[in-house]
Design a protein around this motif. Structure first.
Motif, mmCIF file in Angstrom:
data_model
loop_
_atom_site.group_PDB
_atom_site.id
_atom_site.type_symbol
_atom_site.label_atom_id
_atom_site.label_comp_id
_atom_site.label_asym_id
_atom_site.label_seq_id
_atom_site.Cartn_x
_atom_site.Cartn_y
_atom_site.Cartn_z
ATOM 1 N N SER A 1 0.854 -1.186 0.000
ATOM 2 C CA SER A 1 0.000 0.000 0.000
ATOM 3 C C SER A 1 0.890 1.236 0.000
ATOM 4 C CB SER A 1 -0.903 0.001 1.232
ATOM 5 O OG SER A 1 -1.715 -1.152 1.249
ATOM 6 N N LEU A 2 0.693 2.106 -0.994
ATOM 7 C CA LEU A 2 1.564 3.277 -1.129
ATOM 8 C C LEU A 2 0.780 4.577 -1.115
ATOM 9 C CD1 LEU A 2 3.989 1.979 -3.914
ATOM 10 C CD2 LEU A 2 4.276 1.894 -1.449
ATOM 11 N N ALA A 3 -0.421 4.559 -0.568
ATOM 12 C CA ALA A 3 -1.227 5.771 -0.535
ATOM 13 C C ALA A 3 -0.597 6.805 0.399
ATOM 14 C CB ALA A 3 -2.644 5.443 -0.075
ATOM 15 N N GLU A 4 -0.952 8.074 0.187
ATOM 16 C CA GLU A 4 -0.441 9.130 1.054
ATOM 17 C C GLU A 4 -0.829 8.852 2.506
ATOM 18 O OE1 GLU A 4 1.488 11.553 0.351
ATOM 19 O OE2 GLU A 4 1.535 11.334 -1.837
ATOM 20 N N GLY A 5 0.123 9.064 3.387
ATOM 21 C CA GLY A 5 -0.145 8.867 4.802
ATOM 22 C C GLY A 5 0.095 7.457 5.295
ATOM 23 N N GLU A 6 0.451 6.532 4.394
ATOM 24 C CA GLU A 6 0.720 5.156 4.826
ATOM 25 C C GLU A 6 1.983 5.108 5.681
ATOM 26 O OE1 GLU A 6 -1.012 2.527 4.569
ATOM 27 O OE2 GLU A 6 -2.506 2.994 3.039
ATOM 28 N N ASP A 7 2.031 4.165 6.589
ATOM 29 C CA ASP A 7 3.200 3.965 7.438
ATOM 30 C C ASP A 7 4.413 3.659 6.565
ATOM 31 O OD1 ASP A 7 5.100 3.262 9.284
ATOM 32 O OD2 ASP A 7 3.824 1.849 10.374
ATOM 33 N N VAL A 8 5.496 4.412 6.768
ATOM 34 C CA VAL A 8 6.690 4.204 5.949
ATOM 35 C C VAL A 8 7.274 2.812 6.144
ATOM 36 C CG1 VAL A 8 8.314 5.096 7.672
ATOM 37 C CG2 VAL A 8 8.871 5.283 5.244
ATOM 38 N N SER A 9 6.983 2.184 7.290
ATOM 39 C CA SER A 9 7.516 0.847 7.528
ATOM 40 C C SER A 9 6.945 -0.161 6.535
ATOM 41 C CB SER A 9 7.224 0.395 8.964
ATOM 42 O OG SER A 9 5.829 0.273 9.187
ATOM 43 N N ALA A 10 5.762 0.124 5.973
ATOM 44 C CA ALA A 10 5.203 -0.774 4.961
ATOM 45 C C ALA A 10 6.093 -0.803 3.732
ATOM 46 C CB ALA A 10 3.791 -0.330 4.585
ATOM 47 N N ILE A 11 6.621 0.354 3.358
ATOM 48 C CA ILE A 11 7.489 0.432 2.187
ATOM 49 C C ILE A 11 8.837 -0.205 2.490
ATOM 50 C CG2 ILE A 11 8.623 2.010 0.580
ATOM 51 C CD1 ILE A 11 6.367 4.011 1.190
ATOM 52 N N VAL A 12 9.405 0.114 3.657
ATOM 53 C CA VAL A 12 10.705 -0.451 4.023
ATOM 54 C C VAL A 12 10.607 -1.967 4.171
ATOM 55 C CG1 VAL A 12 12.544 -0.456 5.749
ATOM 56 C CG2 VAL A 12 11.401 1.683 5.160
ATOM 57 N N GLY A 13 9.532 -2.435 4.814
ATOM 58 C CA GLY A 13 9.343 -3.866 4.976
ATOM 59 C C GLY A 13 9.209 -4.576 3.642
ATOM 60 N N PHE A 14 8.533 -3.926 2.681
ATOM 61 C CA PHE A 14 8.399 -4.531 1.361
ATOM 62 C C PHE A 14 9.767 -4.634 0.679
ATOM 63 C CE2 PHE A 14 7.595 -4.376 -3.213
ATOM 64 C CZ PHE A 14 6.747 -5.461 -3.345
ATOM 65 N N GLU A 15 10.588 -3.590 0.825
ATOM 66 C CA GLU A 15 11.943 -3.649 0.263
ATOM 67 C C GLU A 15 12.740 -4.788 0.882
ATOM 68 O OE1 GLU A 15 12.944 0.530 1.103
ATOM 69 O OE2 GLU A 15 13.442 0.676 -1.026
ATOM 70 N N LEU A 16 12.590 -4.956 2.202
ATOM 71 C CA LEU A 16 13.287 -6.053 2.884
ATOM 72 C C LEU A 16 12.848 -7.409 2.341
ATOM 73 C CD1 LEU A 16 13.488 -5.244 6.713
ATOM 74 C CD2 LEU A 16 15.361 -5.910 5.220
ATOM 75 N N GLU A 17 11.539 -7.580 2.186
ATOM 76 C CA GLU A 17 11.041 -8.865 1.703
ATOM 77 C C GLU A 17 11.519 -9.134 0.280
ATOM 78 O OE1 GLU A 17 7.040 -11.530 2.203
ATOM 79 O OE2 GLU A 17 6.808 -9.353 2.098
#
Length: 472
Positions: free
Chosen positions: A49-65
């Motif tokens: 999920s990349l909508a405005e206001g999303e927790d940045v950890s979602a993006i970082v976690g996706f990069e990790l995975e």
């Protein structure tokens, strides 16, 4: 970041979105197929999920995975297929796992019979040992992330909070706040420590507690202060909630959830070993507990509660090396002879250097092709019981603590196959066995030791007697 919501029928990187499987706060999961390549294995695509206001950890976690999953292999993780970066629609395509999550099983059944809990625990612990051997700590084990395949194997999913020994820890670089799922997060994770393999042992223990009792051991606190309590407060023993829980299962669960680090299992393989050999599990005070620890015990723990600085960063492999499972395979068909004594010496050397290691003493009772040889011993014991007594006598000189040694008589037609199967199932690290002198029959049929050396998935030490000096 602007991102249009994916729709059924969209094609991303050659994969067509067929069915929305799950929509969560951090990502969506889609069943996908590849047009023109029908008939292949079923696949699933994960889109963050990349909508405005999303927790940045979602993006970082996706990069990790995206970094971790391609490095993993085996039946305990989804097979990596493809990935796309953030230039267009970021995604991760992997094998679709045929199976059911423990979350779904809990929702349907509430709690499980102890024997089934133990079987799931063995499968999950073996899967966890395999994951740790691949240098990964999961750090978000929970019922939703543990899938039970139809054949009984366990597969872990969702590596967005994981840590790989050989990759940068992007999440640790972002924040030192607790990361995980509140009911299952370990005490050290509450402190922001992400380098402890035993964090996964703790989470698995919390899952087994829930499977046994239908309750979460620490509830579901939403604030750090509530999660901090598990640094000093033990959970209510499972048997106080579910009397059918056997003492050996409670012992294993509470050992995973122990407040004192010295009480924890040294490795997931040691937990699997305990659950798969309940008759050999040494029972401590935890096995009979029906109440939580008293006020003064908890107060002392609280005053001595660890701080983040008490934990040292180290590699997963270091923990596995210090918690090895060593097997001594000894031939006692002719009693304790010189070769059996030499095997004992080598086995003792293999465990004495590692305080976390444990020893499994194994002997094979050869059976007839159609029926067990029921030769009675001197005191009327069956051949099996007599051999078990002999095995314990053989190991007595090692003087190992009861929780560091176990004894196993394998009944088999083929001793080599029995040993190979035993070390494979129990994820043994080191096997010590003796080899008899050569003979015409052994040269023709092949020796047990040579077959074991060729096929065993672990280090093998073969003990031989020196040939007599004939002079000349």
């Amino acid at each position: 970041m602007g991102q249009s919501r994916p729709q059924p029928g969209d094609v991303i990187d050659g994969f067509r979105l067929d069915t929305l499987v799950h929509r969560g706060p951090m990502s969506t999961l889609w069943r996908v197929s590849r047009p023109g390549r029908e008939g292949g294995a079923p696949l699933v695509m994960k889109i963050p999920s990349l909508a405005e206001g999303e927790d940045v950890s979602a993006i970082v976690g996706f990069e990790l995975e995206q970094m971790i999953l391609p490095r993993l292999s085996g039946p305990h993780v989804p097979r990596f297929v493809a990935a796309g970066d953030f230039d267009e629609t970021p995604h991760l395509v992997m094998e679709w796992i045929e199976g059911e999550s423990l979350q779904a099983i809990l929702a349907r059944e509430g709690k499980l019979a102890p024997e089934r809990v133990a079987a799931i625990g063995v499968a999950a612990a073996r899967a966890l040992q395999d994951l740790h051997r691949q240098h990964v700590i999961h750090l978000d084990l929970k019922p939703a992330n543990i899938l039970l395949r139809p054949n009984g194997d366990v597969t872990f999913i969702d590596f967005g909070l994981s840590r790989h020994d050989e990759l940068p820890d992007l999440l640790a670089e972002e924040s030192d706040a607790p990361m995980g799922t509140s009911p299952y997060i370990s005490p050290e994770q509450v402190l922001g420590v992400r380098t402890e393999p035993k964090s996964d042992h703790f989470a698995l223990g919390a899952v087994l507690y829930e499977l046994t009792t239908g309750r979460q051991p620490f509830g579901d606190p939403q604030r750090k202060a509530g999660m901090m309590r598990r640094l000093w407060r033990d959970p209510l023993p499972p048997r106080a909630i579910e009397p059918s829980c056997p003492p050996w299962l409670q012992e294993a669960i509470l050992r995973c959830l122990a407040v004192e680090p010295a009480r924890l299992y040294g490795s997931a393989a040691q937990l699997a070993f305990a659950l798969s050999n309940p008759e050999q599990a040494p029972l401590g005070p935890n096995a009979a507990k029906l109440r939580q620890d008293g006020f003064w015990t908890v107060l002392r723990r609280r005053l001595r509660a660890p701080k983040r600085s008490d934990f040292q960063s180290r590699r997963v492999s270091a923990d596995l090396d210090a918690a090895a499972i060593v097997v001594a395979a000894v031939d006692l068909a002719g009693g304790v002879d010189e070769l059996a004594a030499r095997v004992r010496v080598q086995a003792g050397r293999a465990v004495e250097g590692e305080p976390g290691a444990r020893l499994a003493c194994v002997t094979v009772l050869k059976t007839a092709l159609l029926s067990l040889e029921e030769t009675a011993g001197d005191q009327g014991r069956s051949a099996y019981v007599q051999r078990l007594v002999e095995l314990k006598d053989w190991a007595r000189e090692l003087a190992l603590p009861a929780d560091k040694v176990s004894y196993h008589v394998l009944e088999a037609v083929d001793p080599a196959a029995a040993l190979i199967d035993y070390v494979s199932k129990n994820q043994v690290d080191h096997l010590v066995l003796g080899a008899r002198g050569s003979s015409a029959l052994r040269r023709y049929l092949g020796s047990v030791s040579s077959e074991v050396v060729a096929k065993a998935p672990c280090t093998v030490t073969v003990v031989r007697l020196r040939a007599p000096d004939t002079g000349g």
